[in-house]
Design an enzyme around this catalytic site. Structure first.
Site, PDB file in Angstrom:
ATOM      1  N   SER A  11       0.809  -1.224   0.000  1.00 55.02           N
ATOM      2  CA  SER A  11       0.000   0.000   0.000  1.00 55.02           C
ATOM      3  C   SER A  11       0.841   1.272   0.000  1.00 55.02           C
ATOM      4  CB  SER A  11      -0.937   0.010   1.209  1.00 55.02           C
ATOM      5  OG  SER A  11      -0.194  -0.082   2.421  1.00 55.02           O
ATOM      6  N   ASP A 186      -0.493   7.536  10.118  1.00 58.08           N
ATOM      7  CA  ASP A 186      -1.294   6.628  10.942  1.00 58.08           C
ATOM      8  C   ASP A 186      -0.425   5.589  11.637  1.00 58.08           C
ATOM      9  OD1 ASP A 186      -0.488   5.097   8.816  1.00 58.08           O
ATOM     10  OD2 ASP A 186      -2.487   4.452   8.195  1.00 58.08           O
ATOM     11  N   HIS A 189       1.575   4.376   7.318  1.00 54.74           N
ATOM     12  CA  HIS A 189       1.621   4.975   5.987  1.00 54.74           C
ATOM     13  C   HIS A 189       2.220   6.387   6.059  1.00 54.74           C
ATOM     14  CE1 HIS A 189      -1.508   1.835   5.664  1.00 54.74           C
ATOM     15  NE2 HIS A 189      -0.924   1.624   4.497  1.00 54.74           N
TER      16      HIS A 189
END
Length: 237
Positions: A11, A186, A189
């Site tokens: 991600s 967070d 990320h």
């Protein structure tokens, strides 16, 4: 055709084309010289990456060899096996071997391509507790900085054994005071500043491999090269 730079990862790579992302910054940087191709898959670990590698990259016979590939996995591999993201966990030794296998695959496909491994980033455990993916009944972070550090070391070891460069993001980010909030939005990320760190590190590694604006020719004539008295002349070359 312009040369290509592939970004292969989880991600953190998938999100890299977002506003201020390290991938979009690379695409802007190489706008007239290379195509930056995004191949990021949220949630993926190295075990899953190995399963899909033939679907991700063109066949060697296509002749479309990229000038560089970044391989950025580890954040999910390092998820703790007894926490809510345990299904993403890959044991440390397997993680290292998977990276070796990915590099071997890419080298076989394109011997001249520069392959760059990137370690997982550090983890802000307090922030992970505030922003879990699902209900966290255990009250414990699903990732820890210590675990991420162990995987980062194995990433560096795999790179050394394969003879390819690596970016030690885990160490680099923690050298700055307040890295937890400065670089991570967070706890995992990247913030815009975190993306800048990755961009600068990747640019540095590409430059060491002689992949830069100075070494890659611009695509088609530049504005300054067009004769205002005979604009079409330059397109006849």
């Amino acid at each position: 055709m312009r040369p290509k730079i592939y970004l292969f990862g989880d991600s953190i790579t998938e999100e890299s084309f977002a506003r201020g992302g390290w991938g979009s910054s690379l695409a802007h940087h190489f706008a007239r010289t290379a195509d930056v191709v995004l191949r990021g898959y949220s949630g993926y670990n190295t075990r899953w990456a190995l399963k899909v590698k033939e679907k991700v990259f063109p066949a060697a016979e296509s002749g479309d060899a990229p000038v560089a590939v970044t391989v950025f996995f580890g954040a999910n591999d390092a998820a703790l096996p007894d926490r809510y993201s345990g299904f993403q966990h890959v044991p440390l030794d397997e993680y290292k071997q998977n990276l070796r296998d990915i590099v071997a695959f890419l080298k076989k496909q394109w011997p001249s391509t520069r392959i760059i491994l990137i370690t997982p980033p550090p983890i802000d455990e307090a922030a992970r507790l505030q922003d879990p993916y699902i209900d966290n009944l255990s009250g414990l972070p699903e990732r820890t900085n210590d675990s991420a550090g162990r995987y980062a070391k194995q990433c560096l070891a795999a790179a050394a054994e394969c003879g390819v460069p690596a970016i030690d993001l885990w160490t680099k980010m923690q050298q700055s005071p307040g890295w937890e909030k400065a670089y991570l939005r967070d706890g995992l990320h990247l913030t815009e500043n975190g993306n800048k760190v990755v961009f600068e590190e990747v640019i540095g590694q590409l430059r060491e491999g002689e992949i830069s604006l100075e070494t890659l020719p611009a695509d088609l004539p530049l504005w300054a090269e067009i004769d205002p008295n005979d604009p079409l002349k330059c397109f006849e070359k």
